[in-house]
Design an enzyme around this catalytic site. Structure first.
Site: not given
Ligand code: F6R
Length: 241
Positions: A136, A143
């Site tokens: 990702n 993140e």
């Protein structure tokens, strides 16, 4: 950012290992921060081999942990600590007093972050960081949505990280939370290398290198670093322009 493309995983790993070994041969008390994960595993095997062949002394190097799965013990084979022990610390006989990892079982994780930030300041910053890229686009456990100004912090892991992360564990593991250095620490380190290998990483590498610099793909932040390199094999580089 310097983009270096190698024929295959083996030549990528040798070149990356050489950068680490050269850093230590020039600067015996270097401060290194090395990612865990599948990608750098062969790099570390070559670091161990090259350090022996070239007689490069790692005994004065300080190691700073990049990240850890919260709630996972260091003895668990899926932990970052266990990986680094197995691939780097034990083969290079690194003294425990030179290793600073997050304690992901600590009752006060915020204090773990404060301690890590203080440790990095006390050792005058990180000389070389080697980070992998998640499916990702994460780096460390920064993140998607991460800002570029963060220091060590606790983070809820996104679904991709939780599901992909199962590959490190022998049994199903609850890995909803991570503890990680922040993007600011990456940008403040003297040198950053990003490493990626294989076709599975090609599309996220394209977004990281050809797309906008943004928290949507945290790995793109590395392009803001003046002394950074992206180490890729041809497969991982296959979609970049
Ligand atoms: C691990 C870490 C992660 C990994 C990334 C890629 O310490 O920080 O960001 O680098 O998830 O993992 P692999 O190399 O297994 O694809």
């Amino acid at each position: 950012m310097d983009i270096k493309i190698f024929d295959d995983y083996q030549t990528l790993s040798i070149a990356t290992a050489l950068q680490i070994v050269d850093t230590v041969s020039r600067h015996s008390n270097a401060v290194l921060c090395l990612a865990a994960g599948n990608t750098p595993a062969l790099t570390y095997d070559f670091v161990v081999r090259l350090s022996r062949e070239r007689d490069v002394d790692f005994s004065q190097v300080t190691f700073i942990g990049l990240d850890e799965w919260v709630g996972v013990a260091p003895g668990n084979s899926g932990s970052c600590a266990c990986f680094l022990n197995q691939h780097i610390f034990v083969p290079l006989s690194i003294s425990a007093k030179r290793i600073f990892l997050f304690d992901a079982l600590a009752p006060d994780l915020e204090f773990e972050c404060v301690k890590m930030n203080d440790t990095i300041a006390r050792v005058n910053g990180i000389d070389l960081m080697l980070v992998g890229v998640g499916m990702n686009g994460h780096i460390g456990f920064n993140e998607p949505g991460a800002t570029s100004s963060s220091y060590a912090h606790v983070v809820l892991l996104d679904e991709t990280t939780q599901s992909v992360g199962q590959k490190y564990f022998d049994t199903d593991m609850k890995i909803g939370t991570g503890i990680t250095l922040g993007v600011a620490q990456l940008l403040e380190s003297k040198k950053v290398m990003v490493i990626a290998s294989g076709t599975s990483k090609a599309s996220i590498i394209k977004r990281a290198l050809d797309g906008a610099i943004s928290g949507d793909v945290p790995a793109s932040y590395v392009r803001m670093h003046a002394n950074s390199a992206c180490m890729l094999d041809k497969a991982a580089a296959s979609l970049i322009s």
